[in-house]
Scaffold this active site. Sequence first.
Site, PDB file in Angstrom:
ATOM      1  NE  ARG A  15      -4.120 -35.043  23.354  1.00 28.06           N
ATOM      2  CZ  ARG A  15      -5.413 -34.877  23.523  1.00 28.06           C
ATOM      3  NH1 ARG A  15      -5.882 -33.667  23.768  1.00 28.06           N
ATOM      4  NH2 ARG A  15      -6.252 -35.887  23.452  1.00 28.06           N
TER       5      ARG A  15
ATOM      6  CG  MET B 213      -9.273  -4.643  38.704  1.00 30.68           C
ATOM      7  SD  MET B 213     -10.928  -4.431  38.042  1.00 30.68           S
ATOM      8  CE  MET B 213     -10.832  -5.362  36.541  1.00 30.68           C
TER       9      MET B 213
ATOM     10  NE  ARG C  36       2.851 -10.360   3.841  1.00 26.66           N
ATOM     11  CZ  ARG C  36       3.293  -9.463   2.976  1.00 26.66           C
ATOM     12  NH1 ARG C  36       3.176  -9.690   1.687  1.00 26.66           N
ATOM     13  NH2 ARG C  36       3.837  -8.335   3.380  1.00 26.66           N
TER      14      ARG C  36
ATOM     15  CB  THR D 292       6.076  -1.593  40.007  1.00 24.88           C
ATOM     16  OG1 THR D 292       4.965  -0.854  40.517  1.00 24.88           O
ATOM     17  CG2 THR D 292       6.993  -0.622  39.279  1.00 24.88           C
TER      18      THR D 292
ATOM     19  CG  ASP E  63       2.278 -10.253   8.238  1.00 21.37           C
ATOM     20  OD1 ASP E  63       1.572 -11.038   8.890  1.00 21.37           O
ATOM     21  OD2 ASP E  63       2.040  -9.966   7.044  1.00 21.37           O
TER      22      ASP E  63
ATOM     23  CB  SER F  91      -0.916   0.012   1.224  1.00 20.59           C
ATOM     24  OG  SER F  91      -1.702  -1.147   1.280  1.00 20.59           O
TER      25      SER F  91
ATOM     26  N   GLY G 170      -1.263   3.325  40.951  1.00 15.72           N
ATOM     27  CA  GLY G 170      -0.057   3.996  40.483  1.00 15.72           C
ATOM     28  C   GLY G 170       0.637   4.821  41.540  1.00 15.72           C
TER      29      GLY G 170
ATOM     30  NE  ARG H 264       2.988  -2.673  49.279  1.00 16.82           N
ATOM     31  CZ  ARG H 264       2.945  -1.961  48.151  1.00 16.82           C
ATOM     32  NH1 ARG H 264       3.920  -1.127  47.868  1.00 16.82           N
ATOM     33  NH2 ARG H 264       1.935  -2.084  47.322  1.00 16.82           N
TER      34      ARG H 264
END
Length: 785
Positions: free
Chosen positions: A210, A670, A219, A536, A175, A130, A582, A479
């Site tokens: 297995r 979470m 590609r 972290t 790719d 392209s 954070g 910690r």
Amino acid sequence: PWPLTFCGGKKGQRKTALWKQRETTVCGSGLRSFCVAGMNAAVRATVRVGLYTGAKVFFVHEGYQGLVDGGDNIRPASWESVSMMLQLGGTVIGSARCQDFRTKEGRTKAACNLVKLGITNLCVIGGDGSLTGANQFRSEWGELLADLVKAGKITVDEAKRSSHLNIVGMVGSIDNDFCGTDMTIGTDSALHRIIEVVDAITTTAQSHQRTFILEVMGRHCGYLALVTALACGADWVFIPEMPPEEHWEEHLCRRLMETRGRGSRLNVIIVAEGAMDRHGKPISSDMVKNLVSKKLGYDTRATILGHVQRGGTPSAFDRILGSRMGVEAVMALLEATPDTPACVVSLSGNMAVRLPLMECVQVTKDVTKAMAEGRFDDAIKLRGKSFENNWSTYRLLAHVHPPEAKSNINIAILNVGAPCAGMNAAVRAAVRIGITQGHHMLAVHDGFEGLACGLVEPLTWASVGGWTGKGGSHLGTKRTLPANLIEEISLSIAKFNIHALIIIGGFEAFVGGLELVTGREKYEELCIPLVVIPATVSNNVPGSDFSIGADTALNTITMTCDRIKQSAAGTKRRVFIVETMGGYCGYLATMAGLSSGADAAYIFEDSFNIHDLEINVEHLVEKMKTTVKRGLILRNEKCNANYTTDFIFNLYSEEGKGVFDCRKNVLGHMQQGGTPSPFDRNFGTKMGAKSVLWLTEKLKECYRHGRIFANTPDSACVLGMRKRALVFQPLAELKEETDFEHRIPKTQWWLKLRPILKILAKYKINLDTSEKASLEHIIKKKGLV
């Protein structure tokens, strides 16, 4: 048009310009009908930044075919038309195969359509085909205009107004086969799809003992296969850039038997779709399956993943990459002159760079040529430093037998601070590289506290098997800092004869490393080399642009915000306030804001007051008058002691009465859990491997009079990513760069992305492009003639 501020001449000199009203067209991939996750983020950013600068922006639907056919395929883009696009895979403006554009007649039609609309800037998102087509279109532009004037399709004045065409490209391909960029848009999302499948398959493979052979796309490029092999700890990988040696069949079977002999219940083999042997004969997953079944008698299954790799929701990385590239593409177009070569916007480390399009295309072709001529080492190098590093790490982990002679060196590994995804991958890589170097590897449980209490045990090759894909910390982490335990730690180091330390963790690991260095003055046992690997979710460790675990947390936040936005879109006129982790570091809030399309992200580093909150509320009130009737506000947990999540929620609820209602969501722990993302697995693996190789060399330097003695500043380092490379920096030097009170580095690269977040949310601010990407040369960069 909006005024833009950018830098010119010497550093610090600013000049302000009003961009001339221009028409910019966003075109999807053209010559091949492939679309990838993350393209919509690039489209959204290009449209919004284009509109922000005062340009008219057009969509070209169905790629180059839409450019040739014209009509309704070329439509004006509005701010609202790119809303709710970020989380969608593929491309909303469509992509189609176009044979017409390969002909001069087709390109002449396309030129006529652009001239009639006054479009002189073309942004193309696609693969090398392209982008090559776009460059050919640009080089023929003058000739095409002359033909159109001659045929009476356009006037001389129209030709003069559109005398030259500016082209900028963004590479969209799973790719990752385009030379000049570390990552193409869509690659990270494809890796997410692959790793999801690999994780699901390994559980059943383990249960039934297995062997699984997975064939992935790519590609003629082995990037997806190689990174997948690193991220899942595969036994073998077949890639086209480096075919296996002669008689590889015996070697493969021997490797699988050795793995089973060490106690493993499964084998995983990754095959790139373009894999071949040294004679150019294709190697398929079925061929490998038949070989393993017949020679070893193992229960073997082959899975070809196919187009599942192209689909799905874009990862956080691809959304941010697409957004950054979109912004840089608009800047490149608006700064372009008739003499500027067509460029492609690329990623190098964490930096957006511009490279001459045809140089990149040429090097990409050189890789194919090198493979065809059997110059496989050259092919690996031509793929770029990132690919070369991945291959080197894979070979270290998979292609070396533990030596017979041992080094009598004991290296201890401990995790410090809060747990995060990717820690185990770093431990596994460090242990296995250490064993291949002849060292004894020791596990320290429960951080510095465990080291003080003597919770130390040996680690073997098999004991870390399967750790790459596991979240949390198998070693256990606390910690506790070492300052009050220095004497006990020195005794444990002497007791277990520890010669070097690898400390994996967050800010506590950094501070703990400094405290151990300080303790060297009093305790000789602490005079051993040590390395800190940042891990972290907060991404707040000085000396590194990225930390292990931050990418996984960012994806968790992004996916949660997607669901929240979907809920808000369904109910209409609703604003969600979401609190992220954070500490004082606003990395997660800012990057999640970019990847989820937030209206604002409040962080400690970018201070705000009640006036700013008032502006944000008014902005949302205005937004509710448009077709986009929802809002998303992110707040970093420690951005302000007084403007808490509850305060902001109550403020928005009160000020938005009758216009919108509010909901709040505290994401909590979470963000620390879950299986590691492909990036964190790969990053952790490379960091773990590099740390042991560095310690091995450092131990040789520090060996004096029959013992190890290390007390120089460069014997205690942080291993971090800085712009384009993994570098070791002495802890002592990084002290000056650290804000210890707020546990953050004094300078953070991602703060420069915050204006993009505000512009994409439609705030009228000045875009500081003082560090705009300049045009670099890939040929010179790679040392090629």
